[in-house]
Design a protein around this motif. Structure first.
Motif, PDB file in Angstrom:
ATOM      1  N   VAL A  95       4.492   2.799  -1.109  1.00 30.85           N
ATOM      2  CA  VAL A  95       3.128   3.132  -1.523  1.00 30.85           C
ATOM      3  C   VAL A  95       2.111   2.501  -0.576  1.00 30.85           C
ATOM      4  O   VAL A  95       1.148   3.146  -0.148  1.00 30.85           O
ATOM      5  CB  VAL A  95       2.871   2.672  -2.978  1.00 30.85           C
ATOM      6  CG1 VAL A  95       1.431   2.963  -3.394  1.00 30.85           C
ATOM      7  CG2 VAL A  95       3.836   3.362  -3.930  1.00 30.85           C
TER       8      VAL A  95
ATOM      9  N   LYS B 287      -4.768  10.869   0.466  1.00 36.21           N
ATOM     10  CA  LYS B 287      -3.543  11.567   0.094  1.00 36.21           C
ATOM     11  C   LYS B 287      -2.660  10.673  -0.774  1.00 36.21           C
ATOM     12  O   LYS B 287      -2.079  11.125  -1.769  1.00 36.21           O
ATOM     13  CB  LYS B 287      -2.796  11.988   1.357  1.00 36.21           C
ATOM     14  CG  LYS B 287      -1.494  12.732   1.089  1.00 36.21           C
ATOM     15  CD  LYS B 287      -0.750  13.009   2.383  1.00 36.21           C
ATOM     16  CE  LYS B 287       0.604  13.644   2.121  1.00 36.21           C
ATOM     17  NZ  LYS B 287       1.424  13.733   3.346  1.00 36.21           N
ATOM     18  N   ALA B 288      -2.561   9.389  -0.416  1.00 40.00           N
ATOM     19  CA  ALA B 288      -1.733   8.463  -1.184  1.00 40.00           C
ATOM     20  C   ALA B 288      -2.283   8.255  -2.590  1.00 40.00           C
ATOM     21  O   ALA B 288      -1.516   8.165  -3.555  1.00 40.00           O
ATOM     22  CB  ALA B 288      -1.635   7.127  -0.454  1.00 40.00           C
TER      23      ALA B 288
ATOM     24  N   LYS C 132      -5.116   7.228   2.975  1.00 40.63           N
ATOM     25  CA  LYS C 132      -5.432   6.665   1.663  1.00 40.63           C
ATOM     26  C   LYS C 132      -5.721   7.741   0.626  1.00 40.63           C
ATOM     27  O   LYS C 132      -5.242   7.674  -0.508  1.00 40.63           O
ATOM     28  CB  LYS C 132      -6.619   5.711   1.772  1.00 40.63           C
ATOM     29  CG  LYS C 132      -6.900   4.994   0.456  1.00 40.63           C
ATOM     30  CD  LYS C 132      -7.994   3.961   0.592  1.00 40.63           C
ATOM     31  CE  LYS C 132      -8.231   3.243  -0.742  1.00 40.63           C
ATOM     32  NZ  LYS C 132      -9.285   2.233  -0.644  1.00 40.63           N
TER      33      LYS C 132
ATOM     34  N   TYR D 229       7.504  12.526   2.760  1.00 35.90           N
ATOM     35  CA  TYR D 229       8.096  11.231   3.115  1.00 35.90           C
ATOM     36  C   TYR D 229       9.587  11.126   2.797  1.00 35.90           C
ATOM     37  O   TYR D 229      10.118  10.019   2.640  1.00 35.90           O
ATOM     38  CB  TYR D 229       7.350  10.078   2.413  1.00 35.90           C
ATOM     39  CG  TYR D 229       5.876  10.037   2.726  1.00 35.90           C
ATOM     40  CD1 TYR D 229       5.412   9.524   3.934  1.00 35.90           C
ATOM     41  CD2 TYR D 229       4.952  10.532   1.817  1.00 35.90           C
ATOM     42  CE1 TYR D 229       4.057   9.496   4.224  1.00 35.90           C
ATOM     43  CE2 TYR D 229       3.588  10.519   2.097  1.00 35.90           C
ATOM     44  CZ  TYR D 229       3.148  10.000   3.305  1.00 35.90           C
ATOM     45  OH  TYR D 229       1.807   9.986   3.591  1.00 35.90           O
TER      46      TYR D 229
ATOM     47  N   GLU E 176      -1.158  11.325  -4.457  1.00 34.78           N
ATOM     48  CA  GLU E 176       0.269  11.534  -4.661  1.00 34.78           C
ATOM     49  C   GLU E 176       0.955  10.389  -5.394  1.00 34.78           C
ATOM     50  O   GLU E 176       2.018  10.603  -5.988  1.00 34.78           O
ATOM     51  CB  GLU E 176       0.957  11.766  -3.316  1.00 34.78           C
ATOM     52  CG  GLU E 176       0.497  13.050  -2.638  1.00 34.78           C
ATOM     53  CD  GLU E 176       1.342  13.417  -1.441  1.00 34.78           C
ATOM     54  OE1 GLU E 176       2.042  12.522  -0.935  1.00 34.78           O
ATOM     55  OE2 GLU E 176       1.299  14.580  -1.022  1.00 34.78           O
ATOM     56  N   TYR E 177       0.390   9.185  -5.345  1.00 37.84           N
ATOM     57  CA  TYR E 177       1.049   8.049  -5.991  1.00 37.84           C
ATOM     58  C   TYR E 177       0.263   7.488  -7.178  1.00 37.84           C
ATOM     59  O   TYR E 177       0.856   6.988  -8.124  1.00 37.84           O
ATOM     60  CB  TYR E 177       1.302   6.929  -4.968  1.00 37.84           C
ATOM     61  CG  TYR E 177       2.356   7.299  -3.959  1.00 37.84           C
ATOM     62  CD1 TYR E 177       3.697   7.303  -4.304  1.00 37.84           C
ATOM     63  CD2 TYR E 177       2.025   7.655  -2.655  1.00 37.84           C
ATOM     64  CE1 TYR E 177       4.686   7.647  -3.385  1.00 37.84           C
ATOM     65  CE2 TYR E 177       3.002   8.008  -1.729  1.00 37.84           C
ATOM     66  CZ  TYR E 177       4.324   8.001  -2.101  1.00 37.84           C
ATOM     67  OH  TYR E 177       5.290   8.355  -1.187  1.00 37.84           O
TER      68      TYR E 177
ATOM     69  N   ALA F 210       1.973   4.382   2.681  1.00 39.56           N
ATOM     70  CA  ALA F 210       1.252   5.649   2.512  1.00 39.56           C
ATOM     71  C   ALA F 210      -0.245   5.422   2.422  1.00 39.56           C
ATOM     72  O   ALA F 210      -1.045   6.214   2.949  1.00 39.56           O
ATOM     73  CB  ALA F 210       1.757   6.365   1.255  1.00 39.56           C
ATOM     74  N   MET F 211      -0.661   4.338   1.785  1.00 41.28           N
ATOM     75  CA  MET F 211      -2.084   3.996   1.678  1.00 41.28           C
ATOM     76  C   MET F 211      -2.684   3.718   3.053  1.00 41.28           C
ATOM     77  O   MET F 211      -3.819   4.097   3.341  1.00 41.28           O
ATOM     78  CB  MET F 211      -2.261   2.770   0.776  1.00 41.28           C
ATOM     79  CG  MET F 211      -2.075   3.058  -0.699  1.00 41.28           C
ATOM     80  SD  MET F 211      -3.466   3.971  -1.390  1.00 41.28           S
ATOM     81  CE  MET F 211      -3.019   3.961  -3.124  1.00 41.28           C
TER      82      MET F 211
ATOM     83  N   SER G  77       2.472   5.701  -9.852  1.00 44.59           N
ATOM     84  CA  SER G  77       3.460   4.880  -9.133  1.00 44.59           C
ATOM     85  C   SER G  77       3.651   3.513  -9.790  1.00 44.59           C
ATOM     86  O   SER G  77       4.737   2.925  -9.720  1.00 44.59           O
ATOM     87  CB  SER G  77       3.032   4.702  -7.678  1.00 44.59           C
ATOM     88  OG  SER G  77       1.773   4.045  -7.599  1.00 44.59           O
TER      89      SER G  77
END
Length: 563
Positions: A277, A287-288, A285, A497, A291-292, A280-281, A254
């Motif tokens: 971001v 998952k973020a 956290k 998202y 994914e990022y 999402a964190m 990201s």
């Protein structure tokens, strides 16, 4: 001399076309920009050109980094610049491969508003007919387009067992981090034949120019370390570092997307915002980070009871169910809390399947959280009970008799969350909903504490089960492991998202479904439940007794209430 008589004008035209094609093969990024009218950011140009001639390619790109947007012109350019080219778009879910094919179609038809300079050059190269006026076909088994140079591109939408014995110059695996191993083992052989091989007739194979190699491209955000995608990520990266020119890995996090440059200068509008971001964190956290930030989740040893691959295998694209729209049967499971931990309620539909018997679909997950408090502790218990009663009406169905469609309500009877004194005691009395309709109370007639209350609360429905998780914890987790192994518990697909999901349809087109705020919250909570499930480990004691708990490194970082 040629076997076919051609005019000098025609010969000049062919030579000019050959020059353009050869230029495009040498400069594919410039070809995409000039002939398709698609401008690419610098990191996209880098990944595109480095992937152009490599045999084994992997793109580990976070959410909203433009994997599909990059893969679409890549496939378009390959099919246009290489005659008789065959490509397959594959994914763990048929709708995912369809989505990428439809992106190519929209680019060709100039239907994407964010690409303002798109041309119709590619569209004019698709083979059309009276029955197929735009060159793109949508057979449910496989979407397809053909070009005048003999190239064909297909999306594979069906089951993996049907996808065998095909030949391909390019396999593009979209969201491959979340696809089962079987997808790769059945389809990778498509591209194993040497692209330089020729046989037959009076052809001198030594005179043919070297062909572009057949390619395997794996594109996804990061997954977990026990997936096929991670094994390829690790293997390809090592070989690239060692100088093997057949391999290329792009790891685009990201940070690169947020600070993307265009022709060397910071682009003023990014594909992804830092606020997205950060949000999402806060929500999830682990998952973020996956994914990022492209941090692969480390899967545990055999002590990890539920592997992420099991959950991926049992996830399907569908919206959460918030109301009963028929005679469906639902289960409630409640783990109440007041000051510490989460106070959560999971609702699942019980389905009597003619093929496998009873199975469970996770429909909704609610966390009763006071968002105004700094520590986000649960709302007051009376408010939790009030909201539970609202959901009880919704899932039973307004036109149905009290609790007719509620199979069972399972309630943690532990003292910490007030399961008995606040919840069970408070549910005994008849109650009136916001519309003035009177409803029966609820009682657990099997529980020792409430057997003496049966005669006092004759109207209370025996739909409640008070359970002690401390006593039944091992039994519950062992049952969970067995049901997951048998594929009898189904989850919603991981939420990306985007505010919408693409539902599969019979015609293979896919249907966009816009999510409500409550549905988005539900999907987010179900995703949190998945993270908790994969965080539970099995620990063996000094005797034969085992316990199920969070490992020490996750004790104060991850909750276990939803699990």
């Amino acid at each position: 001399m040629t076997k076919v008589n051609m005019s000098q004008r025609k010969i000049d035209g062919f030579i000019k076309l050959a020059e353009v094609i050869q230029w495009g093969r040498k400069n594919p990024v410039k070809f995409v920009e000039r002939f398709f009218g698609m401008e690419l950011l610098d990191y996209q140009k880098y990944a595109f050109i480095e992937s152009w001639y490599k045999q084994y390619v992997l793109w580990c790109m976070g959410r909203n980094s433009g994997k599909t947007t990059l893969g679409s012109p890549f496939i378009m350019a390959k099919s246009l610049l290489i005659p008789n080219f065959q490509a397959y778009i594959l994914a763990g879910v048929g709708s995912q491969s369809q989505e990428m094919f439809l992106k190519i179609e929209k680019i060709a038809k100039r239907e994407i508003a964010s690409f303002t300079g798109l041309t119709d050059i590619f569209y004019n190269e698709t083979v059309k007919s009276a029955a197929n006026t735009d060159g793109f076909t949508h057979n449910p088994a496989s979407f397809q387009y053909k070009l005048y140079n003999g190239s064909i591109v297909n999306s594979l939408n069906g089951s993996f067992d049907n996808n065998r014995s095909k030949r391909s110059n390019l396999n593009f695996y979209d969201e491959s981090g979340f696809a089962p191993d079987e997808l790769f083992t059945t389809s990778e052989p498509f591209a194993v034949q040497n692209s330089d091989f020729r046989l037959g007739g009076d052809v001198d194979v030594t005179l043919f120019p070297k062909q572009m190699p057949n390619q395997l491209i794996y594109a996804s955000s990061a997954s977990s370390t026990d997936t096929y995608f991670y094994r390829k990520y690790s293997d390809f990266a090592k070989k690239m570092f060692l100088g093997d020119k057949r391999y290329f890995v792009a790891d685009i996090s990201s940070d690169i997307v947020i600070n993307a440059t265009f022709n060397g200068k910071l682009y003023p509008v990014s594909l992804l915002s830092q606020e997205t971001v950060d949000a999402a964190m806060r929500d999830n956290k682990e998952k973020a980070m996956r994914e990022y930030k492209n941090i692969f989740t480390t899967e545990g040893s055999d002590n990890q009871i539920i592997k992420r691959a099991m959950i991926i295998r049992n996830s399907e694209t569908r919206p959460p169910v918030l109301v009963n729209d028929g005679n469906r049967k639902f289960l409630f499971a409640i783990d109440p809390a007041r000051n510490h931990d989460n106070s959560v309620c999971t609702i699942a539909e019980l389905i009597n399947d003619e093929n496998v018997g009873y199975r469970l679909e996770i429909s909704n997950n609610v966390s009763w959280t006071d968002l105004e408090k700094k520590k986000k502790t649960p709302i007051k218990t009376p408010d939790q009970v009030k909201d539970f009663k609202r959901m009880l009406i919704n899932y039973n169905g307004i036109q149905s008799a009290d609790y007719e469609n509620i199979e069972r309500i399972l309630l943690d009877a532990g003292a910490g969350g007030g399961g008995m004194n606040a919840w069970a005691d408070g549910l005994l009395e008849d109650w009136v909903d916001k519309n003035g309709v009177k409803h029966r109370g609820l009682i657990d007639k099997q529980h020792d504490e409430y057997k003496s209350y049966i005669s006092k609360y004759l109207n209370a429905a025996d739909k409640l089960s008070l359970l002690s998780p401390q006593k039944l914890k091992s039994d519950m987790f062992e049952s969970l492991i067995e049901m997951m192994d048998l594929n009898l518990i189904s989850f919603t697909e991981t939420y990306d998202y985007k505010g919408e999901i693409t539902l599969p349809t019979d015609d293979g087109e896919g249907k966009k479904y816009k999510l409500t705020d409550e549905e988005i919250l539900s999907l987010t909570n179900i995703d949190l439940a998945k993270e908790e499930l994969v965080s539970i480990y099995k620990f063996s004691g000094s005797s034969t007794k085992v316990r199920y708990d969070l490992p020490p490194d996750k004790k104060h970082k991850v909750h276990d209430d939803r699990a």
